[in-house]
Every structure is written in C-alpha cells, then in structure tokens.
Motif scaffolding. Structure first.
Motif, PDB file in Angstrom:
ATOM      1  N   SER A   3       0.840  -1.197   0.000  1.00  0.00           N
ATOM      2  CA  SER A   3       0.000   0.000   0.000  1.00  0.00           C
ATOM      3  C   SER A   3       0.875   1.248   0.000  1.00  0.00           C
ATOM      4  CB  SER A   3      -0.908   0.003   1.239  1.00  0.00           C
ATOM      5  OG  SER A   3      -0.154   0.330   2.399  1.00  0.00           O
ATOM      6  N   ALA A   4       0.249   2.390  -0.229  1.00  0.00           N
ATOM      7  CA  ALA A   4       0.967   3.666  -0.239  1.00  0.00           C
ATOM      8  C   ALA A   4       1.571   3.966   1.129  1.00  0.00           C
ATOM      9  CB  ALA A   4       0.012   4.788  -0.661  1.00  0.00           C
ATOM     10  N   VAL A   5       0.833   3.680   2.201  1.00  0.00           N
ATOM     11  CA  VAL A   5       1.346   3.939   3.547  1.00  0.00           C
ATOM     12  C   VAL A   5       2.480   2.976   3.875  1.00  0.00           C
ATOM     13  CG1 VAL A   5       0.762   3.989   6.016  1.00  0.00           C
ATOM     14  CG2 VAL A   5      -0.793   5.018   4.335  1.00  0.00           C
ATOM     15  N   GLU A   6       2.374   1.725   3.445  1.00  0.00           N
ATOM     16  CA  GLU A   6       3.484   0.773   3.631  1.00  0.00           C
ATOM     17  C   GLU A   6       4.737   1.269   2.910  1.00  0.00           C
ATOM     18  OE1 GLU A   6       1.045  -3.440   4.088  1.00  0.00           O
ATOM     19  OE2 GLU A   6       1.549  -2.717   2.090  1.00  0.00           O
ATOM     20  N   ALA A   7       4.560   1.825   1.726  1.00  0.00           N
ATOM     21  CA  ALA A   7       5.699   2.383   0.982  1.00  0.00           C
ATOM     22  C   ALA A   7       6.309   3.549   1.761  1.00  0.00           C
ATOM     23  CB  ALA A   7       5.259   2.825  -0.413  1.00  0.00           C
ATOM     24  N   SER A   8       5.474   4.367   2.387  1.00  0.00           N
ATOM     25  CA  SER A   8       5.979   5.463   3.215  1.00  0.00           C
ATOM     26  C   SER A   8       6.777   4.922   4.400  1.00  0.00           C
ATOM     27  CB  SER A   8       4.835   6.344   3.720  1.00  0.00           C
ATOM     28  OG  SER A   8       4.275   7.069   2.652  1.00  0.00           O
ATOM     29  N   GLU A   9       6.301   3.845   5.012  1.00  0.00           N
ATOM     30  CA  GLU A   9       7.027   3.232   6.134  1.00  0.00           C
ATOM     31  C   GLU A   9       8.393   2.723   5.661  1.00  0.00           C
ATOM     32  OE1 GLU A   9       6.277   3.472   9.240  1.00  0.00           O
ATOM     33  OE2 GLU A   9       4.213   4.156   9.046  1.00  0.00           O
ATOM     34  N   ARG A  10       8.437   2.145   4.483  1.00  0.00           N
ATOM     35  CA  ARG A  10       9.723   1.678   3.934  1.00  0.00           C
ATOM     36  C   ARG A  10      10.644   2.852   3.630  1.00  0.00           C
ATOM     37  NH1 ARG A  10       8.775  -3.556   0.219  1.00  0.00           N
ATOM     38  NH2 ARG A  10       7.839  -4.843   1.832  1.00  0.00           N
ATOM     39  N   LEU A  11      10.066   3.956   3.172  1.00  0.00           N
ATOM     40  CA  LEU A  11      10.871   5.150   2.914  1.00  0.00           C
ATOM     41  C   LEU A  11      11.446   5.701   4.223  1.00  0.00           C
ATOM     42  CD1 LEU A  11      12.086   7.338   1.185  1.00  0.00           C
ATOM     43  CD2 LEU A  11       9.845   8.428   1.059  1.00  0.00           C
ATOM     44  N   ILE A  12      10.669   5.674   5.276  1.00  0.00           N
ATOM     45  CA  ILE A  12      11.169   6.103   6.587  1.00  0.00           C
ATOM     46  C   ILE A  12      12.370   5.249   6.987  1.00  0.00           C
ATOM     47  CG2 ILE A  12      10.609   6.170   9.060  1.00  0.00           C
ATOM     48  CD1 ILE A  12       7.705   7.003   8.110  1.00  0.00           C
ATOM     49  N   GLU A  13      12.261   3.940   6.810  1.00  0.00           N
ATOM     50  CA  GLU A  13      13.377   3.035   7.107  1.00  0.00           C
ATOM     51  C   GLU A  13      14.585   3.351   6.230  1.00  0.00           C
ATOM     52  OE1 GLU A  13      11.966  -0.984   6.622  1.00  0.00           O
ATOM     53  OE2 GLU A  13      10.384  -0.695   8.127  1.00  0.00           O
ATOM     54  N   LEU A  14      14.349   3.648   4.959  1.00  0.00           N
ATOM     55  CA  LEU A  14      15.428   3.964   4.022  1.00  0.00           C
ATOM     56  C   LEU A  14      16.168   5.229   4.457  1.00  0.00           C
ATOM     57  CD1 LEU A  14      16.671   3.021   1.250  1.00  0.00           C
ATOM     58  CD2 LEU A  14      15.141   4.702   0.194  1.00  0.00           C
ATOM     59  N   VAL A  15      15.419   6.264   4.816  1.00  0.00           N
ATOM     60  CA  VAL A  15      16.036   7.516   5.268  1.00  0.00           C
ATOM     61  C   VAL A  15      16.830   7.278   6.547  1.00  0.00           C
ATOM     62  CG1 VAL A  15      15.556   9.830   6.169  1.00  0.00           C
ATOM     63  CG2 VAL A  15      14.367   9.032   4.112  1.00  0.00           C
ATOM     64  N   ARG A  16      16.230   6.602   7.502  1.00  0.00           N
ATOM     65  CA  ARG A  16      16.904   6.352   8.787  1.00  0.00           C
ATOM     66  C   ARG A  16      18.124   5.441   8.614  1.00  0.00           C
ATOM     67  NH1 ARG A  16      14.726   9.502  12.239  1.00  0.00           N
ATOM     68  NH2 ARG A  16      12.479   9.731  12.465  1.00  0.00           N
ATOM     69  N   GLY A  17      18.061   4.526   7.658  1.00  0.00           N
ATOM     70  CA  GLY A  17      19.161   3.594   7.423  1.00  0.00           C
ATOM     71  C   GLY A  17      20.289   4.164   6.575  1.00  0.00           C
ATOM     72  N   ASN A  18      20.109   5.359   6.050  1.00  0.00           N
ATOM     73  CA  ASN A  18      21.117   6.002   5.206  1.00  0.00           C
ATOM     74  C   ASN A  18      21.367   7.416   5.697  1.00  0.00           C
ATOM     75  OD1 ASN A  18      21.734   4.189   2.664  1.00  0.00           O
ATOM     76  ND2 ASN A  18      19.554   3.966   3.130  1.00  0.00           N
ATOM     77  N   ASP A  19      21.560   7.561   6.998  1.00  0.00           N
ATOM     78  CA  ASP A  19      21.677   8.897   7.579  1.00  0.00           C
ATOM     79  C   ASP A  19      22.923   9.652   7.122  1.00  0.00           C
ATOM     80  OD1 ASP A  19      23.455   7.394   9.084  1.00  0.00           O
ATOM     81  OD2 ASP A  19      22.724   8.111  11.014  1.00  0.00           O
ATOM     82  N   ASP A  20      23.853   8.961   6.478  1.00  0.00           N
ATOM     83  CA  ASP A  20      25.025   9.660   5.939  1.00  0.00           C
ATOM     84  C   ASP A  20      24.713  10.432   4.665  1.00  0.00           C
ATOM     85  OD1 ASP A  20      24.698   7.087   4.711  1.00  0.00           O
ATOM     86  OD2 ASP A  20      26.733   7.207   3.919  1.00  0.00           O
ATOM     87  N   ILE A  21      23.609  10.086   3.999  1.00  0.00           N
ATOM     88  CA  ILE A  21      23.231  10.777   2.756  1.00  0.00           C
ATOM     89  C   ILE A  21      21.788  11.289   2.818  1.00  0.00           C
ATOM     90  CG2 ILE A  21      24.900   9.599   1.288  1.00  0.00           C
ATOM     91  CD1 ILE A  21      22.572   7.773   0.313  1.00  0.00           C
ATOM     92  N   ALA A  22      21.263  11.405   4.029  1.00  0.00           N
ATOM     93  CA  ALA A  22      19.883  11.871   4.221  1.00  0.00           C
ATOM     94  C   ALA A  22      19.837  12.942   5.305  1.00  0.00           C
ATOM     95  CB  ALA A  22      18.978  10.701   4.614  1.00  0.00           C
ATOM     96  N   ILE A  60      17.124  12.764   0.574  1.00  0.00           N
ATOM     97  CA  ILE A  60      17.985  11.593   0.589  1.00  0.00           C
ATOM     98  C   ILE A  60      18.610  11.416  -0.790  1.00  0.00           C
ATOM     99  CG2 ILE A  60      16.027  10.040   0.158  1.00  0.00           C
ATOM    100  CD1 ILE A  60      17.604   7.899   1.830  1.00  0.00           C
ATOM    101  N   ALA A  61      19.898  11.264  -0.804  1.00  0.00           N
ATOM    102  CA  ALA A  61      20.642  11.004  -2.043  1.00  0.00           C
ATOM    103  C   ALA A  61      20.288  12.002  -3.150  1.00  0.00           C
ATOM    104  CB  ALA A  61      20.431   9.564  -2.512  1.00  0.00           C
ATOM    105  N   GLY A  62      20.094  13.250  -2.773  1.00  0.00           N
ATOM    106  CA  GLY A  62      19.819  14.294  -3.756  1.00  0.00           C
ATOM    107  C   GLY A  62      18.357  14.513  -4.091  1.00  0.00           C
ATOM    108  N   GLU A  63      17.463  13.700  -3.563  1.00  0.00           N
ATOM    109  CA  GLU A  63      16.023  13.873  -3.794  1.00  0.00           C
ATOM    110  C   GLU A  63      15.447  14.641  -2.606  1.00  0.00           C
ATOM    111  OE1 GLU A  63      14.654  13.304  -6.557  1.00  0.00           O
ATOM    112  OE2 GLU A  63      16.091  11.948  -7.483  1.00  0.00           O
TER     113      GLU A  63
END
Length: 164
Positions: A3-22, A60-63
């Motif tokens: 779902s769209a909200v699940e995708a948002s949750e994954r994006l939150i994980e992505l940002v938190r997991g890449n704090d060197d480029i976010a 994150i990563a330029g976005e």
C-alpha cells in the motif's frame, strides 16, 4: 503489492538507514498539520501525511521533498509544501486544489491532485508546469505519493552507493 502507507514506512526506514546521505527535520505535530491543511484547503493523503508526521521535510541522495516545517527565523509561517503551493497558486496560476510536494528540476512542480482520490484516500502524483490548465496534459508520475517517493528514493540511494 504494498500500500501507499506501507511504501511510506519503507521510505522512513530507508532515510533512517542512510543517515550519511539523508537529512530530515523533527516531524510535524497534529496542530501544525491541521494548520497546513487548512491553509491549503485540502487534506494530505495518508502516505504523504505519514512522512510529514515523521520528518516534516526530508531529502535523501539528492532527492528533496518539501514537506511541512517552520523555522525560528520565519516564525509561525508554514514552509515547504504550504509556502510553495500558495506561491504557485498566486504567482503562476496553478490550479487551486493541487499541492506542491517537490520541484522536478526542470521548471515544473511535482504535485498531488486531490481531484482524483482512490479507495485508500491517496491522490495521483503529477507534474504541473506554469500555464498548463488541463490535467490530461500533465505528466503522471505515480498513483500515490508513498509508492512514488519510495521508488524514487530507492533508485537514488542505489545510484549514490554505486557511484561512490
């Protein structure tokens, strides 16, 4: 398919997991969210709302995503999506129901279109260019914000990591 909200949750994980480029702000409380929606005359779709609650604004990563936030220098003024949307409406004649969420890097604005709500309360993601009135002539980037943003950021992180 997530779902769209699940995708948002994954994006939150992505940002938190890449704090060197976010980067991100501290999130957005319910009162600020309500004030933002009132100023825009539209509710945020659930996936965008979830990300604003978590981060306020983020990149994150330029976005870079506009979100909703305030600064000490600007006081109570709502920045990000609110300021950019109101500016585009008044200066460039953007349709009054569209919500700006990011810049496309080519002079257009990435917007949410509340005139087409799906069964989950999500809005399609379009590109609006000054002067365009007919939504059929706007490029459609995604069916919902969460899936669009997660996919975009996932690709950006992969490119960043592979080029480094």
């Amino acid at each position: 398919m997530m779902s769209a909200v699940e995708a948002s949750e994954r994006l939150i994980e992505l940002v938190r997991g890449n704090d060197d480029i976010a980067n991100h702000a501290d999130g957005c409380d319910a009162g600020t969210m309500a004030a933002a929606e009132s100023a825009l005359g539209a509710a945020f779709p659930p996936s965008y709302r979830r990300l604003i609650e978590e981060f306020g604004t983020w990149d994150i990563a330029g976005e870079e995503f506009l979100g909703v936030y305030q600064t000490l220098a600007m006081g109570v003024k709502l920045l990000g999506s609110v300021a950019e949307t109101l500016d585009a409406r008044s200066k460039y004649g953007m349709p009054s129901d569209l919500i700006v969420v990011m810049f496309d890097g080519m002079g257009g604005l990435v917007v949410l279109d509340p005139s087409h709500v799906d069964q989950e309360g999500e809005y399609p993601v379009l590109v609006w260019n000054p002067g365009v009135v007919d939504r059929e002539n706007m490029e459609r980037l995604g069916d919902d914000f969460g899936s669009f943003a997660y996919s975009l950021c996932q690709r950006a992180v992969t490119r960043w990591r592979e080029s480094g």
